[in-house]
Design an enzyme around this catalytic site. Structure first.
Site, mmCIF file in Angstrom:
data_model
loop_
_atom_site.group_PDB
_atom_site.id
_atom_site.type_symbol
_atom_site.label_atom_id
_atom_site.label_comp_id
_atom_site.label_asym_id
_atom_site.label_seq_id
_atom_site.Cartn_x
_atom_site.Cartn_y
_atom_site.Cartn_z
ATOM 1 N N GLU A 163 0.769 -1.236 0.040
ATOM 2 C CA GLU A 163 -0.027 -0.020 0.069
ATOM 3 C C GLU A 163 0.796 1.309 0.049
ATOM 4 O O GLU A 163 0.779 2.057 0.878
ATOM 5 C CB GLU A 163 -1.006 -0.088 1.236
ATOM 6 C CG GLU A 163 -1.801 -1.017 1.124
ATOM 7 C CD GLU A 163 -2.908 -1.026 2.257
ATOM 8 O OE1 GLU A 163 -2.684 -0.197 3.065
ATOM 9 O OE2 GLU A 163 -3.921 -1.885 2.327
ATOM 10 N N GLU A 355 -5.640 -8.439 0.651
ATOM 11 C CA GLU A 355 -6.355 -8.067 1.825
ATOM 12 C C GLU A 355 -7.764 -7.674 1.477
ATOM 13 O O GLU A 355 -8.261 -7.109 0.581
ATOM 14 C CB GLU A 355 -5.737 -6.807 2.415
ATOM 15 C CG GLU A 355 -4.476 -7.045 3.065
ATOM 16 C CD GLU A 355 -3.910 -5.610 3.855
ATOM 17 O OE1 GLU A 355 -4.710 -4.602 4.023
ATOM 18 O OE2 GLU A 355 -2.691 -5.387 3.991
HETATM 19 O O1 IFM Z 1 -4.405 -2.561 9.059
HETATM 20 C C1 IFM Z 1 -4.497 -2.222 7.664
HETATM 21 C C2 IFM Z 1 -3.336 -3.001 6.953
HETATM 22 O O2 IFM Z 1 -2.167 -2.579 7.571
HETATM 23 C C3 IFM Z 1 -3.098 -2.372 5.539
HETATM 24 N N1 IFM Z 1 -4.663 -2.553 5.022
HETATM 25 C C4 IFM Z 1 -5.725 -1.870 5.500
HETATM 26 C C5 IFM Z 1 -5.787 -2.523 6.996
HETATM 27 C C6 IFM Z 1 -6.964 -2.128 7.519
HETATM 28 O O3 IFM Z 1 -7.057 -0.766 7.675
#
Ligand code: IFM
Length: 450
Positions: A163, A355
């Site tokens: 990210e 994710e």
């Molecule tokens: O916890 C985070 C993660 O570190 C990165 N993506 C989003 C998740 C939720 O906010």
């Protein structure tokens, strides 16, 4: 209907969010170790000092993964645990931790998916300029080499960066995340360009040094537009918006995707950024666009768009009272249909959702159980859409639930719980939630029983 037979089911975490042990066995500080010390930066003054104490409890956590039936586990390595100064001296004990974790996973037949960088940037390198420094891509490639030399006899699945909109946008532009800087656009774009170069160099290093044939991706993120109706014009409007640069934030996904997958910065972005964009060469773009094996994306949120009468793309307001997670994020399951569809059309790679998940206010009930029907409903709705994308011809290759454990949710501290497994922070006790049992069944049925 189920998912493709070679689909991978997993769950994800990251080092700073779960490990704790911030200075154990020679680990160096990261920007998050420092940022959490700054008053007012993190809810309630929380830090990752203990987090889930996964550094000491990893074997218990792997046993829980095995109980759920996870086929794969996505974790990140802490760069300053391995290289306390970011470059140079290698901390054997830090590497040893990941050695043991990987062995434990393999012993339980869980495939390790390793992310090299999930935001815990070495403090020492930040003090030397961090991502603004022209050597920062080289620093990252040196770190990559150390990890790959050590783990690639057992790890095949690699992700470079997690990210970049967050660690560049929130970390360097808005200052909401570590290191907490508020830089101007030229500096922010310079840092963004360096992270992309770092990604490219890291991919080259993995390919050159891996001892088993690697499968490489990365994990960008950003909201996905969904068409307000399934009319051809609204779908086209959503597709157009999905790959447009509309402002100078780091949250235009195409800023990250096109350089990596197409070897070019988006034209509309270059026009908008103007002189703020650092000088870059064709050789830079060739380095950034190293071939990848799969298309990873962390996907949570979306928004609706339609084709307006004047031909522009109109972003619609959220309907009043539309569902939200505990973090006030939109619940928009259709993103898992339209996102994969648009990416697959444009970039042509198998899609892995690296994710997806939702935060909740989950607690242990009087009977000792942790019911979280909201998480089950959320995940089922999103997976239905991903399954629909697969049925429509998208190469759907994997899904990683965020997260395995409740953990340190960055500036939100511990007030958001994202886990399939509840963690009682004072004692460290783990309690699988009802979603963990449900997810086990999803995995067993390869996504047929949602
Ligand atoms: O916890 C985070 C993660 O570190 C990165 N993506 C989003 C998740 C939720 O906010």
């Amino acid at each position: 209907m189920s998912f493709p037979s070679n689909f991978t089911w997993g769950a994800a975490t990251s080092a700073y969010q779960i490990e704790g042990a911030p200075d154990a066995d020679g680990k160096g500080p990261s920007v998050w170790d420092r940022f959490t010390r700054r008053p007012g930066k993190v809810w309630n003054g929380c830090t990752g000092d203990l987090a889930c104490d996964h550094y000491h409890r990893y074997a218990e956590d792997v046993a829980i993964m095995a109980d759920i039936g996870l086929q794969a586990y996505r974790f990140s390595l802490s760069w300053p645990r391995i290289l306390p100064d970011g470059v140079g001296r290698v901390n054997e004990a830090g590497l040893g931790f990941y050695d043991r974790l990987v062995d434990e996973l393999l012993a339980k037949k869980i495939t390790p998916w390793a992310t090299l960088f999930h935001w815990d940037y070495p403090w020492e390198l930040y003090c030397r300029g961090g991502w603004l420094h022209p050597d920062s891509p080289k620093w990252f490639s040196e770190y990559t080499a150390v990890v790959v030399d050590r783990l690639s006899d057992r790890v095949r699945h690699w992700m470079t960066l997690n990210e970049p909109p967050c660690f560049v946008g929130l970390g360097l532009q808005s200052g909401d995340h570590a290191p907490g800087d508020k830089l101007g656009l030229p500096e922010v774009l310079r840092a963004a360009h360096h992270t992309l170069l770092a990604h490219g160099r890291s991919v080259q290093v993995i390919r050159a040094r891996a001892k088993t044939p690697p499968l490489i991706g990365w994990a960008p993120t950003g909201d996905v537009p969904v068409p307000a109706t399934e009319s051809a014009s609204d779908i086209e409007a959503a597709r157009e918006r999905a790959f447009a640069v509309t402002d100078t934030s780091m949250w235009n996904p195409v800023l990250w995707l096109d350089p990596v997958y197409k070897g070019r910065y988006p034209e509309d972005g270059l026009r908008l950024w103007g002189d703020a964009m650092p000088r870059h060469s064709e050789a830079d773009l060739a380095l950034i666009s190293q071939p990848l094996d799969w298309f990873g994306y962390n996907l949570y949120n979306g928004y609706r768009v339609r084709r307006a009468e004047d031909g522009s793309v109109q972003r619609l307001e959220r309907p009043l009272g539309a569902p939200l997670t505990h973090l006030y994020w939109n619940i928009t399951p259709e993103v898992l249909y339209w996102g994969p569809k648009f990416w697959h059309e444009r970039y042509g790679l198998p899609v892995v959702i690296t994710e997806n998940g939702c935060s909740g206010a989950d607690w242990v009930h009087r009977d000792g159980q942790v019911p979280d029907p909201h998480r089950i409903d959320y995940t089922a709705r999103y997976l239905e859409q991903f399954r629909r994308a697969a049925a429509d011809g998208v190469a759907a290759a994997g899904y990683f639930h965020w997260s395995l454990l409740d953990n340190f949710e960055w500036s939100e501290g511990y007030r958001q719980r994202f886990g399939l497994v509840h963690v009682d922070y004072p004692t460290g006790k783990r309690t699988p939630k009802s979603s963990a049992r449900w997810y086990a069944e999803v995995i067993r049925s390869n996504g047929e029983r949602l």
